[in-house]
Enzyme design. Structure first.
Site, PDB file in Angstrom:
ATOM      1  N   ASP A   9       0.831  -1.080   0.034  1.00 58.19           N
ATOM      2  CA  ASP A   9      -0.113  -0.171   0.041  1.00 58.19           C
ATOM      3  C   ASP A   9       0.825   1.301   0.021  1.00 58.19           C
ATOM      4  O   ASP A   9       1.983   1.307   0.308  1.00 58.19           O
ATOM      5  CB  ASP A   9      -0.792  -0.159   1.356  1.00 58.19           C
ATOM      6  N   ASP A  11      -0.297   5.082   0.860  1.00 60.37           N
ATOM      7  CA  ASP A  11      -0.661   6.099   1.898  1.00 60.37           C
ATOM      8  C   ASP A  11      -0.556   5.602   3.255  1.00 60.37           C
ATOM      9  O   ASP A  11      -1.294   4.500   3.627  1.00 60.37           O
ATOM     10  CB  ASP A  11      -1.731   6.717   1.651  1.00 60.37           C
ATOM     11  N   ASP A 167      -1.231  -0.636   5.895  1.00 57.30           N
ATOM     12  CA  ASP A 167      -1.321  -0.117   7.215  1.00 57.30           C
ATOM     13  C   ASP A 167      -2.941   0.387   7.779  1.00 57.30           C
ATOM     14  O   ASP A 167      -3.117   1.012   8.907  1.00 57.30           O
ATOM     15  CB  ASP A 167      -0.728   1.444   7.051  1.00 57.30           C
TER      16      ASP A 167
END
Length: 224
Positions: A9, A11, A167
């Protein structure tokens, strides 16, 4: 099957753009003499929810609120914050080790390419990634697995040959829905209690070497 690729991922994982997003909105609320309540600020899915955020600010600010000016000022301020960002702790070490091991690298993000690409360029990381799969290329955002499936398609690999790094809890759900094992490194605004499904859970990428992370992944149990 041996892991041949890592899919990250963007961001909040490779760079802490989640904090700059939140802080840009706090700044804009304060510009109107208001205080943003961070509860519920981050959605349980990928994709852009800024229109609802602007609507909430407009309702709080009342008459005279100028959406166009608000957007221009907030995004300019966030760009200043983003310009100071570097890769999250431990990330560069992981990417260096991945290169040593001959692992292929991809990004699977719900954000658009213009954002992901620019930030990776800023950090000097873009050339590390063979594949970028981004939100505008798929019909649905995480927890839908579409962007992970696109990354796997571009890599030409089955899920058994890759591992995901996330995250957020909805990112972990997306990775699992695509058949991937997932390493979770929750961003500073995520509730660690929601990551029980992740195969490996870390507080930071600096906590464990990539070799240790990959050794900690359980054998693949899905269909190859």
């Amino acid at each position: 099957m041996t892991i041949k690729a890592l899919i990250f991922d963007f961001d909040g994982l490779l760079m802490d753009t989640e904090t700059t997003l939140l802080n840009s909105w706090r700044w804009e609320w304060r510009r109107h003499g208001l205080e943003l309540d961070p509860a519920g600020f981050f959605a349980d899915h990928g994709g852009d929810i800024n229109e609802s955020r602007y609507a909430a600010l407009a309702a709080a600010a009342g008459a005279g609120y100028d959406r166009e000016t608000s957007h221009a000022l907030r995004t300019a301020y966030r760009a200043e914050l983003n310009a100071a960002l570097k890769p999250a702790p431990g990330i560069t070490g992981w990417l260096d080790r991945a290169a040593d091991l001959g692992l292929r690298l991809a990004v699977a993000s719900s954000s658009p390419l213009w954002h992901v690409g620019a930030m990776l360029d800023q950090a000097g990381l873009r050339s590390r990634f063979e594949v970028l799969a981004t939100g505008e290329e798929v019909a649905a955002h995480k927890p839908d697995p579409a962007v992970y499936l696109l990354a796997l398609e571009r890599l030409g690999l089955p899920a058994a040959a890759a591992a995901a790094f996330e995250d957020t809890a909805h990112g972990v759900a997306a990775a699992h829905a695509a058949g991937l094992r997932c390493v979770a490194v929750p961003n500073p605004h995520a509730d660690h209690a929601r990551f029980a499904a992740a195969e490996v859970l870390l507080s930071s990428a600096a906590d464990m070497s990539l070799d240790e992370v990959l050794t900690g992944l359980p054998p693949y149990v899905g269909s190859v």
